[in-house]
Design a protein around this motif. Structure first.
Motif, mmCIF file in Angstrom:
data_model
loop_
_atom_site.group_PDB
_atom_site.id
_atom_site.type_symbol
_atom_site.label_atom_id
_atom_site.label_comp_id
_atom_site.label_asym_id
_atom_site.label_seq_id
_atom_site.Cartn_x
_atom_site.Cartn_y
_atom_site.Cartn_z
ATOM 1 N N THR A 98 0.692 -1.197 0.088
ATOM 2 C CA THR A 98 0.199 -0.025 0.025
ATOM 3 C C THR A 98 1.004 1.201 -0.125
ATOM 4 O OG1 THR A 98 -1.747 -1.292 1.219
ATOM 5 C CG2 THR A 98 -2.028 1.202 1.021
ATOM 6 N N TYR A 99 1.981 1.171 0.837
ATOM 7 C CA TYR A 99 2.879 2.173 0.668
ATOM 8 C C TYR A 99 4.340 1.589 0.116
ATOM 9 C CZ TYR A 99 -0.738 3.283 4.205
ATOM 10 O OH TYR A 99 -1.801 3.523 4.495
ATOM 11 N N ASP A 100 5.274 2.837 -0.209
ATOM 12 C CA ASP A 100 6.344 2.299 -0.905
ATOM 13 C C ASP A 100 7.039 1.378 0.565
ATOM 14 O OD1 ASP A 100 8.860 3.707 -2.692
ATOM 15 O OD2 ASP A 100 9.514 2.778 -0.802
ATOM 16 N N TYR A 102 10.119 1.424 1.210
ATOM 17 C CA TYR A 102 11.315 2.053 1.853
ATOM 18 C C TYR A 102 10.639 3.399 2.420
ATOM 19 C CZ TYR A 102 13.828 -1.769 0.160
ATOM 20 O OH TYR A 102 14.162 -3.140 -0.304
ATOM 21 N N SER A 103 9.321 3.681 2.560
ATOM 22 C CA SER A 103 8.750 4.995 3.064
ATOM 23 C C SER A 103 8.905 5.054 4.507
ATOM 24 C CB SER A 103 7.370 5.137 2.415
ATOM 25 O OG SER A 103 6.554 4.138 3.118
ATOM 26 N N GLY A 104 8.603 4.093 5.196
ATOM 27 C CA GLY A 104 8.506 4.237 6.726
ATOM 28 C C GLY A 104 7.341 4.933 7.046
ATOM 29 N N GLU A 105 6.221 4.964 6.074
ATOM 30 C CA GLU A 105 4.938 5.444 6.149
ATOM 31 C C GLU A 105 4.333 5.222 7.758
ATOM 32 O OE1 GLU A 105 3.885 7.561 3.758
ATOM 33 O OE2 GLU A 105 2.111 8.100 4.816
ATOM 34 N N ILE A 106 3.680 6.111 8.363
ATOM 35 C CA ILE A 106 3.161 5.712 9.720
ATOM 36 C C ILE A 106 1.504 6.090 9.661
ATOM 37 C CG2 ILE A 106 3.082 6.018 11.939
ATOM 38 C CD1 ILE A 106 5.929 7.117 12.087
ATOM 39 N N ARG A 107 0.923 5.007 9.745
ATOM 40 C CA ARG A 107 -0.600 5.056 9.583
ATOM 41 C C ARG A 107 -1.528 4.308 10.561
ATOM 42 N NH1 ARG A 107 -2.370 7.231 4.293
ATOM 43 N NH2 ARG A 107 -0.681 8.544 3.765
ATOM 44 N N ASN A 108 -2.389 4.934 11.069
ATOM 45 C CA ASN A 108 -2.980 4.498 12.346
ATOM 46 C C ASN A 108 -2.386 3.509 13.312
ATOM 47 O OD1 ASN A 108 -5.665 5.074 10.974
ATOM 48 N ND2 ASN A 108 -5.562 3.395 9.750
ATOM 49 N N GLY A 109 -1.233 4.102 13.654
ATOM 50 C CA GLY A 109 -0.348 3.721 14.911
ATOM 51 C C GLY A 109 0.694 2.606 14.353
ATOM 52 N N LYS A 110 0.521 2.482 12.887
ATOM 53 C CA LYS A 110 1.323 1.385 12.333
ATOM 54 C C LYS A 110 2.573 1.978 11.616
ATOM 55 C CE LYS A 110 -1.815 -2.657 12.465
ATOM 56 N NZ LYS A 110 -2.342 -3.074 11.442
ATOM 57 N N TYR A 112 4.997 1.196 8.476
ATOM 58 C CA TYR A 112 5.163 0.354 7.559
ATOM 59 C C TYR A 112 6.485 0.302 6.810
ATOM 60 C CZ TYR A 112 0.126 -0.427 7.676
ATOM 61 O OH TYR A 112 -1.167 -0.627 7.930
ATOM 62 N N GLY A 113 6.894 -0.741 6.468
ATOM 63 C CA GLY A 113 8.257 -0.562 5.628
ATOM 64 C C GLY A 113 8.815 -2.125 5.627
ATOM 65 N N ARG A 114 9.595 -2.462 4.724
ATOM 66 C CA ARG A 114 10.524 -3.665 4.524
ATOM 67 C C ARG A 114 11.638 -3.892 5.584
ATOM 68 N NH1 ARG A 114 9.041 -7.350 3.978
ATOM 69 N NH2 ARG A 114 8.789 -8.101 1.999
ATOM 70 N N HIS A 424 8.564 -10.782 5.709
ATOM 71 C CA HIS A 424 8.922 -11.499 4.477
ATOM 72 C C HIS A 424 7.817 -11.122 3.414
ATOM 73 C CE1 HIS A 424 11.936 -14.585 5.959
ATOM 74 N NE2 HIS A 424 11.894 -13.374 6.945
ATOM 75 N N ALA A 425 6.638 -10.353 3.918
ATOM 76 C CA ALA A 425 5.437 -10.336 2.998
ATOM 77 C C ALA A 425 5.501 -8.882 2.655
ATOM 78 C CB ALA A 425 4.372 -10.844 3.590
ATOM 79 N N PRO A 426 4.516 -8.657 1.791
ATOM 80 C CA PRO A 426 3.946 -6.867 1.549
ATOM 81 C C PRO A 426 3.437 -6.469 2.917
ATOM 82 C CG PRO A 426 3.557 -8.312 -0.418
ATOM 83 C CD PRO A 426 3.813 -9.171 0.918
ATOM 84 N N ASN A 427 3.415 -5.125 2.807
ATOM 85 C CA ASN A 427 2.993 -4.330 3.752
ATOM 86 C C ASN A 427 3.423 -4.760 5.182
ATOM 87 O OD1 ASN A 427 1.412 -2.888 2.216
ATOM 88 N ND2 ASN A 427 -0.297 -4.227 2.249
ATOM 89 N N GLU A 428 4.537 -5.053 5.254
ATOM 90 C CA GLU A 428 5.188 -5.498 6.632
ATOM 91 C C GLU A 428 5.039 -4.356 7.643
ATOM 92 O OE1 GLU A 428 9.178 -6.844 6.216
ATOM 93 O OE2 GLU A 428 9.619 -6.629 8.434
ATOM 94 N N ASN A 429 4.765 -4.425 8.734
ATOM 95 C CA ASN A 429 4.552 -3.212 9.709
ATOM 96 C C ASN A 429 4.757 -3.629 11.095
ATOM 97 O OD1 ASN A 429 1.731 -3.899 11.154
ATOM 98 N ND2 ASN A 429 1.543 -4.808 9.443
ATOM 99 N N LEU A 430 4.638 -2.641 11.843
ATOM 100 C CA LEU A 430 5.067 -2.909 13.280
ATOM 101 C C LEU A 430 4.143 -1.852 13.982
ATOM 102 C CD1 LEU A 430 7.098 -4.474 14.936
ATOM 103 C CD2 LEU A 430 8.597 -2.498 15.156
ATOM 104 N N THR A 431 3.395 -2.032 15.005
ATOM 105 C CA THR A 431 2.793 -1.101 15.779
ATOM 106 C C THR A 431 3.546 -0.140 16.736
ATOM 107 O OG1 THR A 431 2.104 -2.279 17.701
ATOM 108 C CG2 THR A 431 0.598 -2.572 15.919
ATOM 109 N N VAL A 432 3.452 1.219 16.766
ATOM 110 C CA VAL A 432 4.115 1.803 17.621
ATOM 111 C C VAL A 432 3.939 1.420 19.051
ATOM 112 C CG1 VAL A 432 4.513 4.304 18.477
ATOM 113 C CG2 VAL A 432 3.998 3.948 15.929
ATOM 114 N N GLU A 433 2.795 0.907 19.467
ATOM 115 C CA GLU A 433 2.470 0.652 20.670
ATOM 116 C C GLU A 433 3.580 -0.664 20.952
ATOM 117 O OE1 GLU A 433 -1.582 -0.499 21.158
ATOM 118 O OE2 GLU A 433 -1.179 -1.220 23.302
ATOM 119 N N GLY A 434 3.625 -1.629 20.053
ATOM 120 C CA GLY A 434 4.272 -2.834 20.150
ATOM 121 C C GLY A 434 5.880 -2.329 20.402
#
Lengths: 452, 452
Positions: A98-100, A102-110, A112-114, A424-434
């Protein structure tokens, strides 16, 4: 207790920590194709220095450098080693992000990025936990060694000789491994072991060139040779038929099964995620979980021969190859299994089949009753205020045996991912909370290990 | 006798004939990718008109047109049909050609180019033989039907309905098939049959996506499914295990074996060409030749699953496919074998494997004692002044059954290639001498058939 100050520091500096993680995610570091490796290693080393580590880079002949750092404790003789990797999987397929990546985009507390969950989030989280301890207590509770290698995603092919050569650098009293997180109920997961893996390629050749299939009565077919060889290796019941393959295989110990039974195995979610109406051989529940954690396997990773495009071609291919991996469990040894595989092929008259090894790691496990393991379990329960889920071992693999088996200390794997982190998959993410909670968890482990 | 005038005409106009062949070779006509098909069909039709044929093009729904022509004889009620194809194999690998595959370069008495031996040389040779007869006798010895289809190299997928629909157009008393030539000793080769072929693709699927091979204890592996299915179809002794596969298989007839024994099988040359130290299962001599001509086979043409690039990848693929061809011998039927294959898979619990048919042709044979066959044998001996080599059948396949079995007349295959013509391969060529001799041979067959 000083940990409250540490937690406050983490909360107060959350945005700065996230910024650092985003910076690291924006740097590609794809070991599979050598993309951005050196640049990423430099950023990690710089971040370690900024925390207070004395660092250096261990060059690896024909491989990616290992970044290494140490901080001495003023108050403790104990040493905790962190094993990490700064390389990531290739981000493809790009169109599914959904996002690049290598963008490190942050949405809804997550975020995103490889690599954000595997394993850059843990790298930054661990460094920030150490920073928080240093900033609030002017000390670290134990000596710390921090290792970040650059080839984990391609099977750590060069780590063994590095550890072998620098045993003293890698010596410690215990280690925290690279991965982990919480389950769907927010329970922290603690992994105590890995399967081993032996990757091989079988190659068969016959005629000097591809020939017309009209010649089939006279010309050997390498694809058929591989089919028969494979069939001799594993039957339809998934029984591996290599003589001695099951030798020494350790059954799950009673104390392990106690913990395995408590694992909340999310069977239906798993099946749905995999698109399966049932698991292989219709296993379910505890039986499925036990198979996942304790059964050695032999998997065809890839098979290639002849014409594979549209329609038909009456060709008899001159060569064929299959890629296999064997997942190994405690008391099996990769070298020994490789030897037995070769003997098996010889014994079954497959002398025309060449075996190429593509690397291996050994099965490895730290006992649950180990005092460091017990410390981490207690710490997890306190930090997350939930009963931790303890996996006495896991289905994955990695170079953990270099530390646990060669150097002999306990290794526990925890981290800040969640079940939808899509490693290992698209839309890899981490919650800020986690990420924040995981940072506090690491600080608490360091503290508790220091006083234990 | 009038044939001497015909031969003189052929010799006198040799250069013009070669020029026409070169013109046809310069026109690409690759059916595999629809390259130059219509342009080539038009040239063939124009060449036929120039000889004196009344021609038309039979359009083929979603396929390449069939060029058709007739010349009536003033003196005979008999009809001879020529089956040809104007399409060619792709010329790749281009780097292995000494001359451009569409140059029609002539060097040391050889004309080079894709399709020059298969089958454009025979198209032009046959047309020129007819032209020579018309120019020197103002008649043709028998009625002539000339068919050139455009999909032989991709398995003639649309010819059956065309023949079915236009039975009258394709009716005849005998036919000359598209291929043939001389052996290393210059003996003319006469082929009287073909194996059938059934091309299929087996596909297996399991999970919704490729998964990490750590999941192997729980997730079915489509590549393993195909391996076991294939192993159930054919064993290491090359015995085909499909129930009823061997039903009705006709043993070589005694009168056929008489001719097979006389075939000068160039075994060592064959082995050397194939890069083999020995044939499959160490067969040799008459046993090898008999296997080549009379054994039904099952060949893996291609196999694809998962990761096939460099090194290793711990992936469990979501799908796998294998392409197979079955070569069939007299009294086997492609549809019946397909049905038995499906039953076999069902019976062996491979319900997860999908079977896709990629086309088929039937085994076919014309008896040696057929009078047209005997005429061609006699004619060959006279024209080449050598004992012809008679193959009661051959290892190849093609849509001959549409003519021999459906329409019921004898079909004999002769042509002007030589053992190093390299059909389907780089540096395909035809000798000018073979081309000219083959032209005379066709004229003589027409003449002898007329007076027989």
């Amino acid at each position: 207790m000083p940990l409250e100050d540490v937690y406050r520091y983490v909360d107060a500096n959350q945005q700065m920590f996230v910024d650092d993680l985003v910076r690291l995610v924006k740097q590609p570091s794809v070991s599979a194709r050598g993309e951005g490796i050196i640049e990423c290693a430099r950023i990690v080393e710089e971040m370690m220095r900024n925390v207070g580590f004395s660092t250096f880079t261990i060059p690896v002949a024909q491989g990616n450098p290992v970044v290494y750092g140490e901080i001495k404790s003023k108050s403790s003789q104990k040493t905790l080693l962190f094993y990490n990797h700064y390389d990531v999987q290739p981000p493809e397929p790009l169109e599914e992000w959904t996002y690049d990546p290598y963008s490190g985009e942050i949405r809804n507390g997550k975020i995103y990025g490889r690599g954000v969950s595997d394993n850059k989030g843990n790298i930054v989280s661990r460094l920030k936990a150490i920073q928080a301890l240093l900033e609030t207590t002017a000390d670290v509770p134990v000596n710390i060694k921090f290792v970040a290698e650059g080839e984990e995603e391609i099977g750590s092919p060069h780590l063994a000789p590095v550890v072998q050569k620098h045993k003293k650098l890698f010596s410690a009293d215990a280690a925290i491994w690279e991965f982990g997180g919480t389950d769907r109920e927010g329970r922290p997961i603690i992994y105590l072991g890995l399967k081993g893996v032996l990757s091989v390629e079988l190659r068969a050749k016959a005629a000097a060139r591809d020939v017309h299939s009209a010649n089939a009565p006279l010309v050997p077919n390498p694809a058929w040779r591989l089919v028969w060889a494979l069939n001799s290796i594993k039957n339809e019941k998934d029984e591996i038929l290599i003589d001695g393959f099951q030798d020494n295989v350790e059954s799950p110990l009673d104390e392990e099964m106690e913990y395995v039974q408590k694992i909340p195995f999310e069977e239906e979610e798993e099946k749905q995620d995999l698109g399966l109406s049932e698991f292989l051989h219709s296993v379910s529940g505890l039986e499925a979980l036990k198979a996942l954690l304790y059964r050695p396997t032999c998997t065809i990773n890839g098979f290639l021969a002849g014409y594979t495009d549209k329609g038909s071609k009456t060709v008899l291919p001159r060569k064929a190859m299959v890629k296999l991996d064997f997942r190994l469990v405690p008391r099996q040894e990769a070298d020994n299994i490789l030897k037995k595989l070769k003997e098996h092929l010889k014994h079954h008259s497959f002398n025309d089949i060449e075996v190429i090894e593509h690397g291996s790691t050994e099965p490895v496990k730290t006992p649950i009753d180990n005092s460091f393991v017990q410390t981490v379990i207690k710490t997890a329960k306190r930090v997350y205020d939930k009963q931790p889920v303890v996996y006495p071992t896991s289905a994955g693999s990695g170079p953990m045996h270099l530390f646990r088996n060669w150097l002999g200390y306990p290794v526990v794997s925890v981290g800040c991912a969640h079940p939808e982190s899509h490693g290992h998959a698209p839309n890899e993410n981490l919650t800020v909370e986690g990420f924040v909670k995981g940072t506090k968890f690491i600080a608490a482990i360091l503290y508790d290990f220091g006083v234990s």
